[in-house]
Design a protein around this motif. Structure first.
Motif, PDB file in Angstrom:
ATOM      1  N   GLY A   3       0.808  -1.210   0.000  1.00  9.33           N
ATOM      2  CA  GLY A   3       0.000   0.000   0.000  1.00  9.33           C
ATOM      3  C   GLY A   3       0.845   1.264   0.000  1.00  9.33           C
ATOM      4  O   GLY A   3       0.468   2.274  -0.595  1.00  9.33           O
ATOM      5  N   ALA A   4       2.007   1.215   0.624  1.00  4.52           N
ATOM      6  CA  ALA A   4       2.895   2.381   0.671  1.00  4.52           C
ATOM      7  C   ALA A   4       3.489   2.720  -0.691  1.00  4.52           C
ATOM      8  O   ALA A   4       3.955   3.845  -0.901  1.00  4.52           O
ATOM      9  N   ASP A   5       3.468   1.768  -1.614  1.00 11.01           N
ATOM     10  CA  ASP A   5       4.040   1.984  -2.949  1.00 11.01           C
ATOM     11  C   ASP A   5       3.041   2.565  -3.950  1.00 11.01           C
ATOM     12  O   ASP A   5       3.437   2.980  -5.042  1.00 11.01           O
ATOM     13  N   ILE A   6       1.774   2.561  -3.611  1.00 10.88           N
ATOM     14  CA  ILE A   6       0.730   2.843  -4.599  1.00 10.88           C
ATOM     15  C   ILE A   6       0.857   4.213  -5.248  1.00 10.88           C
ATOM     16  O   ILE A   6       0.733   4.336  -6.475  1.00 10.88           O
ATOM     17  N   ASP A   7       1.099   5.254  -4.478  1.00 11.74           N
ATOM     18  CA  ASP A   7       1.191   6.591  -5.080  1.00 11.74           C
ATOM     19  C   ASP A   7       2.364   6.665  -6.063  1.00 11.74           C
ATOM     20  O   ASP A   7       2.237   7.244  -7.146  1.00 11.74           O
ATOM     21  N   ALA A   8       3.483   6.068  -5.695  1.00 10.07           N
ATOM     22  CA  ALA A   8       4.654   6.073  -6.588  1.00 10.07           C
ATOM     23  C   ALA A   8       4.378   5.246  -7.837  1.00 10.07           C
ATOM     24  O   ALA A   8       4.772   5.637  -8.944  1.00 10.07           O
ATOM     25  N   VAL A   9       3.707   4.108  -7.682  1.00 11.04           N
ATOM     26  CA  VAL A   9       3.351   3.275  -8.836  1.00 11.04           C
ATOM     27  C   VAL A   9       2.430   4.046  -9.778  1.00 11.04           C
ATOM     28  O   VAL A   9       2.617   4.029 -11.001  1.00 11.04           O
ATOM     29  N   ALA A  10       1.456   4.739  -9.224  1.00 12.81           N
ATOM     30  CA  ALA A  10       0.531   5.527 -10.052  1.00 12.81           C
ATOM     31  C   ALA A  10       1.289   6.606 -10.820  1.00 12.81           C
ATOM     32  O   ALA A  10       1.023   6.840 -12.002  1.00 12.81           O
ATOM     33  N   ALA A  36      -3.774  10.467  -8.862  1.00  9.64           N
ATOM     34  CA  ALA A  36      -4.562  10.208  -7.648  1.00  9.64           C
ATOM     35  C   ALA A  36      -5.696   9.224  -7.942  1.00  9.64           C
ATOM     36  O   ALA A  36      -5.954   8.302  -7.154  1.00  9.64           O
ATOM     37  N   ALA A  37      -6.366   9.385  -9.076  1.00 14.27           N
ATOM     38  CA  ALA A  37      -7.431   8.452  -9.451  1.00 14.27           C
ATOM     39  C   ALA A  37      -6.854   7.077  -9.742  1.00 14.27           C
ATOM     40  O   ALA A  37      -7.439   6.049  -9.379  1.00 14.27           O
ATOM     41  N   ASP A  38      -5.701   7.031 -10.387  1.00 10.02           N
ATOM     42  CA  ASP A  38      -5.044   5.764 -10.670  1.00 10.02           C
ATOM     43  C   ASP A  38      -4.672   5.068  -9.361  1.00 10.02           C
ATOM     44  O   ASP A  38      -4.863   3.861  -9.208  1.00 10.02           O
ATOM     45  N   ALA A  39      -4.157   5.817  -8.412  1.00 16.76           N
ATOM     46  CA  ALA A  39      -3.798   5.247  -7.105  1.00 16.76           C
ATOM     47  C   ALA A  39      -5.036   4.691  -6.408  1.00 16.76           C
ATOM     48  O   ALA A  39      -4.973   3.617  -5.785  1.00 16.76           O
ATOM     49  N   ALA A  40      -6.157   5.377  -6.520  1.00 19.16           N
ATOM     50  CA  ALA A  40      -7.395   4.886  -5.900  1.00 19.16           C
ATOM     51  C   ALA A  40      -7.809   3.543  -6.510  1.00 19.16           C
ATOM     52  O   ALA A  40      -8.256   2.640  -5.783  1.00 19.16           O
ATOM     53  N   ARG A  43      -5.549   0.896  -5.038  1.00 19.99           N
ATOM     54  CA  ARG A  43      -5.934   0.585  -3.654  1.00 19.99           C
ATOM     55  C   ARG A  43      -7.143  -0.347  -3.630  1.00 19.99           C
ATOM     56  O   ARG A  43      -7.182  -1.315  -2.861  1.00 19.99           O
ATOM     57  N   ALA A  44      -8.117  -0.057  -4.466  1.00 17.60           N
ATOM     58  CA  ALA A  44      -9.321  -0.905  -4.515  1.00 17.60           C
ATOM     59  C   ALA A  44      -8.972  -2.306  -4.976  1.00 17.60           C
ATOM     60  O   ALA A  44      -9.469  -3.300  -4.428  1.00 17.60           O
ATOM     61  N   ARG A  45      -8.099  -2.418  -5.962  1.00 21.45           N
ATOM     62  CA  ARG A  45      -7.719  -3.737  -6.461  1.00 21.45           C
ATOM     63  C   ARG A  45      -6.950  -4.521  -5.403  1.00 21.45           C
ATOM     64  O   ARG A  45      -7.185  -5.702  -5.203  1.00 21.45           O
ATOM     65  N   LEU A  46      -6.040  -3.856  -4.704  1.00 26.45           N
ATOM     66  CA  LEU A  46      -5.282  -4.545  -3.655  1.00 26.45           C
ATOM     67  C   LEU A  46      -6.185  -4.987  -2.501  1.00 26.45           C
ATOM     68  O   LEU A  46      -5.929  -6.009  -1.872  1.00 26.45           O
ATOM     69  N   ALA A  47      -7.236  -4.224  -2.253  1.00 25.95           N
ATOM     70  CA  ALA A  47      -8.161  -4.567  -1.165  1.00 25.95           C
ATOM     71  C   ALA A  47      -9.124  -5.681  -1.558  1.00 25.95           C
ATOM     72  O   ALA A  47      -9.758  -6.281  -0.691  1.00 25.95           O
ATOM     73  N   ASP A  48      -9.242  -5.957  -2.850  1.00 24.60           N
ATOM     74  CA  ASP A  48     -10.160  -6.985  -3.351  1.00 24.60           C
ATOM     75  C   ASP A  48      -9.544  -8.368  -3.151  1.00 24.60           C
ATOM     76  O   ASP A  48      -8.593  -8.744  -3.843  1.00 24.60           O
ATOM     77  N   ALA A  49     -10.081  -9.118  -2.229  1.00 29.42           N
ATOM     78  CA  ALA A  49      -9.541 -10.444  -1.904  1.00 29.42           C
ATOM     79  C   ALA A  49      -9.637 -11.409  -3.082  1.00 29.42           C
ATOM     80  O   ALA A  49      -8.902 -12.389  -3.137  1.00 29.42           O
ATOM     81  N   SER A  50     -10.516 -11.146  -4.039  1.00 33.61           N
ATOM     82  CA  SER A  50     -10.673 -12.049  -5.178  1.00 33.61           C
ATOM     83  C   SER A  50      -9.686 -11.750  -6.309  1.00 33.61           C
ATOM     84  O   SER A  50      -9.586 -12.512  -7.262  1.00 33.61           O
ATOM     85  N   SER A  51      -8.950 -10.650  -6.207  1.00 32.97           N
ATOM     86  CA  SER A  51      -7.995 -10.296  -7.253  1.00 32.97           C
ATOM     87  C   SER A  51      -6.897 -11.348  -7.338  1.00 32.97           C
ATOM     88  O   SER A  51      -6.347 -11.773  -6.332  1.00 32.97           O
ATOM     89  N   GLN A  52      -6.590 -11.767  -8.546  1.00 37.92           N
ATOM     90  CA  GLN A  52      -5.555 -12.765  -8.765  1.00 37.92           C
ATOM     91  C   GLN A  52      -4.305 -12.168  -9.396  1.00 37.92           C
ATOM     92  O   GLN A  52      -3.422 -12.889  -9.846  1.00 37.92           O
ATOM     93  N   SER A  53      -4.239 -10.850  -9.426  1.00 40.99           N
ATOM     94  CA  SER A  53      -3.083 -10.210 -10.046  1.00 40.99           C
ATOM     95  C   SER A  53      -1.926 -10.115  -9.052  1.00 40.99           C
ATOM     96  O   SER A  53      -2.115 -10.122  -7.838  1.00 40.99           O
ATOM     97  N   THR A  54      -0.727 -10.038  -9.617  1.00 37.58           N
ATOM     98  CA  THR A  54       0.490  -9.869  -8.836  1.00 37.58           C
ATOM     99  C   THR A  54       1.158  -8.588  -9.301  1.00 37.58           C
ATOM    100  O   THR A  54       1.315  -8.363 -10.501  1.00 37.58           O
TER     101      THR A  54
END
Length: 169
Positions: A3-10, A36-40, A43-54
């Motif tokens: 989660g700490a990387d998300i803003d930099a990744v965006a 900021a929208a990309d980071a949001a 965050r939603a994808r990382l919080a989604d327990a069903s996400s299968q992405s890495t």
């Protein structure tokens, strides 16, 4: 990625889009990109327990995020079960050509080595990106997708690289 990387990744992703797709997509689409929208969305994808992405990040010597790759199960219907898809690979624009992208690609390939194949989509006119993927062993598989963006049609081509299982397929 944490989660700490998300803003930099965006920021890397938005900068990557603006660099890679300048002249290939409508400028108004590129100008409208919002980190900021990309980071949001991340965050939603990382919080989604069903996400299968890495998600993988590359860091510089100071620990700053300088690249990002995301992969997971192939999304296109009709492809072999178990195939993977590289959804995204971006490097901070000022570091393109320094090996960051190659390092991310090497790790994606290592993690997908047991898959029958790895697929990806790339904008047809993105010569630099296509050359990068071809050097990594990807070849166009004949599939093409067209999407309208701000009144312009953007064509993408799908690439395939055989994995460890079914490497001759």
């Amino acid at each position: 990625m944490t989660g700490a990387d998300i803003d930099a990744v965006a920021a890397v992703r938005v900068g990557g889009w603006r660099r890679a797709y300048a002249g290939l997509m409508p400028q108004e689409r590129l100008d409208a990109l919002d980190a900021a929208a990309d980071a949001a969305r991340h965050r939603a994808r990382l919080a989604d327990a069903s996400s299968q992405s890495t998600d993988l990040v590359a860091r510089d010597a100071d620990g700053d995020v300088v690249g990002w790759a995301c992969f997971g199960p192939v999304r296109d219907a009709g492809l072999a079960r178990g195939e993977a898809e590289l959804y995204a690979l971006y490097v901070r624009p000022d570091l393109i050509g320094t090996g960051v992208g190659r390092a991310l690609m090497a790790e994606v390939l290592r993690r997908c080595a047991d898959r029958p194949a790895l697929r990806l989509w790339v904008v047809e006119g993105n010569v630099l990106g296509r050359r990068f993927y071809e050097r990594a062993g990807f070849v166009p598989d004949g599939a093409v997708s067209c999407e309208e963006m701000a009144g312009a049609v953007v064509r993408e081509v799908r690439y395939r690289r055989a994995g460890g299982r079914g490497a001759g397929a």
